[in-house]
Design a protein around this motif. Sequence first.
Motif: not given
Length: 126
Positions: A34-56
């Motif tokens: 969803g929407a993120a800081l400073n009009d950016g976009y974030t995707v959390h991708v991973g598994n049940e235990g951990s993930y990468l938060a990918l911010y653009s």
Amino acid sequence: MQAKLEHVNITVPDARATAQFLQTLLGWETRWEGAALNDGYTVHVGNEGSYLALYSPKPALKGQAPRYDHSGSLNHIGIVVDDLKAVEDKVAALGYIPHSHADYEPGQRFYFDGPDGVEYEMVSYD
């Protein structure tokens, strides 16, 4: 006291594209986006235990800091996999070049540069 790493938040040129790449390569799922800081976009991708938060960010990125010689820079992301050979074959099939293979105590590894300027280390502890 016990602790575990939940996530790492990194900046990439296209969060959706990097998430799709990691889903294809590793079978990960999108946990949130969803929407993120400073009009950016974030995707959390991973598994049940951990993930990468990918911010653009909305504005164009300024480039990438050189690895290993800037304080706080991202050098690589290490990901443990069950079948190192199968992942290496998939990396190559997706058009990326595995490099710096090594057997070391207690496992094996290789690296590759992903579509987002991030170096990934694939590790197996068989």
